[in-house]
Write a protein that holds these residues in place. Sequence first.
Motif, short mmCIF file in Angstrom:
data_model
loop_
_atom_site.label_atom_id
_atom_site.label_comp_id
_atom_site.label_asym_id
_atom_site.label_seq_id
_atom_site.Cartn_x
_atom_site.Cartn_y
_atom_site.Cartn_z
N LEU A 101 -59.46 -105.88 64.63
CA LEU A 101 -58.83 -105.86 63.24
C LEU A 101 -58.69 -104.22 63.06
O LEU A 101 -57.57 -103.77 62.58
CB LEU A 101 -59.54 -106.35 62.12
N LEU A 102 -59.77 -103.63 63.37
CA LEU A 102 -59.53 -102.16 63.07
C LEU A 102 -58.59 -101.34 63.91
O LEU A 102 -57.89 -100.41 63.78
CB LEU A 102 -61.16 -101.52 63.35
N LYS A 103 -58.73 -101.85 65.26
CA LYS A 103 -57.61 -101.25 66.20
C LYS A 103 -56.18 -101.32 65.50
O LYS A 103 -55.18 -100.44 65.82
CB LYS A 103 -57.60 -101.78 67.46
N GLY A 104 -55.61 -102.62 64.98
CA GLY A 104 -54.56 -103.12 64.68
C GLY A 104 -54.13 -102.08 63.21
O GLY A 104 -53.03 -101.76 63.10
N ALA A 105 -55.12 -101.88 62.53
CA ALA A 105 -55.00 -101.10 61.27
C ALA A 105 -54.99 -99.80 61.58
O ALA A 105 -54.21 -99.05 60.72
CB ALA A 105 -56.33 -101.64 60.47
N VAL A 106 -55.75 -99.10 62.30
CA VAL A 106 -55.51 -97.54 62.49
C VAL A 106 -54.50 -97.33 63.52
O VAL A 106 -53.85 -96.37 63.27
CB VAL A 106 -57.03 -97.23 63.20
N GLN A 107 -54.32 -98.06 64.37
CA GLN A 107 -53.35 -97.85 65.55
C GLN A 107 -53.12 -96.09 66.19
O GLN A 107 -52.17 -95.76 65.97
CB GLN A 107 -51.87 -97.98 65.00
N GLN A 108 -54.38 -96.06 66.52
CA GLN A 108 -54.56 -94.58 67.07
C GLN A 108 -54.39 -94.64 68.52
O GLN A 108 -54.62 -95.58 69.35
CB GLN A 108 -55.97 -94.19 67.08
N ALA A 127 -48.84 -98.50 76.05
CA ALA A 127 -48.84 -98.12 74.73
C ALA A 127 -48.78 -99.41 73.77
O ALA A 127 -48.57 -100.52 74.38
CB ALA A 127 -47.45 -97.73 74.58
N GLY A 128 -49.35 -99.25 72.46
CA GLY A 128 -49.65 -100.48 71.72
C GLY A 128 -51.25 -101.13 72.12
O GLY A 128 -51.49 -101.87 71.46
N ASP A 129 -51.89 -100.62 73.17
CA ASP A 129 -53.29 -101.01 73.46
C ASP A 129 -54.19 -99.80 72.70
O ASP A 129 -54.45 -98.87 73.31
CB ASP A 129 -53.76 -101.05 74.91
#
Length: 209
Positions: A101-108, A127-129
């Motif tokens: 969930l944090l990965k999707g929210a931050v998208q770093q 890209a996107g991972d």
Amino acid sequence: MIVVCDHAGNIGGQERTGRDTMVTAVPQVSVDIYRFATDLAYRAPDWLRTVLAASGTVLLLGATGLFVVLVAAARGRGWRHIAMALLAPVAATMAYLLSELLKGAVQQARPCQATAQVMGIVSCPQAGDWSFPSNHAVIAGTVIAAGWLLWRRLSVLVLPLALLGAASRVLVGVHYPHDVLAGLLIGGAVTAVILIAGRSLIFASARRS
């Protein structure tokens, strides 16, 4: 034998050129440590690079093995201890879902995608991972917390191996240091909360019965 490739996908050690596209939200100290660590790993002997490249898989297998050992060790101590041991993989799953969930929210972006002129020893994820936080470090944090709370003597072995596994994510070039630190904290905190709360509920119910 390990094949070394740069983060543009080129084989054999030619550095990628161009501007550094690092997002400004990434702390510069994290970038500096990342550069130092990946350069150190790239210059390591072939056998050590091979070990580092396999470390992510070894960490996941080790976590699975720990959960099995915890359940097996609890079998002779009654259902309450078995229930506590079974909570460890539940906590790992919950921590992993929170990390996603944090990965999707931050998208770093991954550092190997955003940082120019850096060599890595594994292929850079697509890209996107997203990079923040590190899922492997989340599992390492879960392993450390579960080992400490459920079988403290075993944690003497688990702690250094889990920390090395988490740190290797920086060395191989797929995560910034702050990704790993965040992952360790998330995995450890979620696991501690679930296990401590679970222990209170399980043993409280036992006393009532």
